[in-house]
Motif scaffolding. Structure first.
Motif, PDB file in Angstrom:
ATOM      1  N   CYS A 213       0.827  -1.204   0.000  1.00 50.01           N
ATOM      2  CA  CYS A 213       0.000   0.000   0.000  1.00 50.01           C
ATOM      3  C   CYS A 213       0.863   1.256   0.000  1.00 50.01           C
ATOM      4  O   CYS A 213       2.015   1.254   0.429  1.00 50.01           O
ATOM      5  CB  CYS A 213      -0.929   0.007   1.212  1.00 50.01           C
TER       6      CYS A 213
ATOM      7  N   PHE B 258      -9.132   2.689  -5.402  1.00 49.82           N
ATOM      8  CA  PHE B 258      -9.550   3.254  -4.129  1.00 49.82           C
ATOM      9  C   PHE B 258     -10.842   2.566  -3.706  1.00 49.82           C
ATOM     10  O   PHE B 258     -11.461   1.836  -4.493  1.00 49.82           O
ATOM     11  CB  PHE B 258      -9.744   4.776  -4.217  1.00 49.82           C
TER      12      PHE B 258
ATOM     13  N   SER C 150      -8.594   7.053   0.854  1.00 53.22           N
ATOM     14  CA  SER C 150      -8.015   6.246  -0.222  1.00 53.22           C
ATOM     15  C   SER C 150      -8.252   6.911  -1.572  1.00 53.22           C
ATOM     16  O   SER C 150      -7.409   6.827  -2.473  1.00 53.22           O
ATOM     17  CB  SER C 150      -8.592   4.827  -0.216  1.00 53.22           C
TER      18      SER C 150
END
Length: 244
Positions: free
Chosen positions: A84, A114, A121
């Motif tokens: 990530c 996302f 995100s």
């Protein structure tokens, strides 16, 4: 898979050096990028196997390979899962592991992911795309944007029109998808990017012009490690079902 790929696939690591007889085929290399807990691994597994496994170990950056047919031509598709990325406290810059930089440099196209239920995100996407542009400062960058977890409509934090507008500003298409519930939208997103990358590469052995950082390609994981991860996930699911 009509017009999109053959039915045969392998969840195997990509060799560090392809065998000589593979040199003549075109290779399409895709990196899947995004913040934590947006479902990157789940999307890849859903695309490759049509299956959904909800729980994964921490991402170690697995590489997957598959033969597909694009525009009548058989190509080798390589998909790089990545750890990530995270926004810095100022919400402008990114914290990226070196492995992510290698993956960006290595890849020909990018799936930016996302969660529609996670505004942070979503705000990671534009800085992430800008980071890709810094590594590849010239030329077109094939990209698609996936708003994953579309099954969580009641928890939605990112409207569909915002996702579409962002994708348009990045020069890519937008797909809302649910790795949990719907294979078709996941398949459509990946195949569109595969077609765009294949056309950008041109003929067999086409190589895009590289700019920016000169980084080594990401290393392939050990095959036994990949098998162990899948066995562990499946085993934990069986135990959970037995407890019920």
């Amino acid at each position: 898979m009509n017009n999109g790929g053959s039915g045969n696939f392998l969840l195997v690591p990509i060799p560090e050096y392809p065998p000589p007889d593979a040199a003549a085929s075109k290779t399409v290399k895709i990196a899947v990028l995004g913040a934590s807990n947006v479902g990157k691994t789940a999307l890849i597994v859903r695309f490759l196997t049509k299956r959904f496994i909800g729980d994964y170990e921490a991402n170690t950056g697995a590489l997957y390979s598959r033969k597909v047919t694009l525009d009548g031509e058989e190509v080798s598709l390589q998909i790089q899962d990545t750890p990530c990325v995270a926004l810095q406290d100022d919400a402008e810059g990114l914290n990226c592991q070196e492995q992510i930089n290698r993956s960006i440099y290595w890849a020909d196209g990018y799936v930016l992911v996302f969660s529609i239920a996670d505004q942070r995100s979503y705000r990671t996407v534009r800085p992430l795309y800008q980071h890709v542009r810094r590594i590849h400062p010239s030329g077109n960058i094939p990209v698609v944007l996936i708003g994953n977890k579309s099954d969580l409509l009641r928890a939605r934090q990112v409207p569909a029109d915002e996702g579409a507008h962002l994708a348009s500003s990045l020069g890519g298409a937008y797909f809302e998808a649910s790795a949990r519930e719907n294979h078709q939208s996941v398949r459509a997103a990946f195949l569109q990017l595969c077609h765009e990358v294949s056309r950008a590469l041109g003929g067999a052995n086409g190589e895009k012009r590289r700019g920016g950082l000169h980084l080594a390609r990401p290393k392939s994981p050990n095959m036994q490690e990949l098998k162990r991860r899948f066995r562990q996930v499946l085993s934990s699911k069986v135990k959970s079902a037995g407890a019920l």
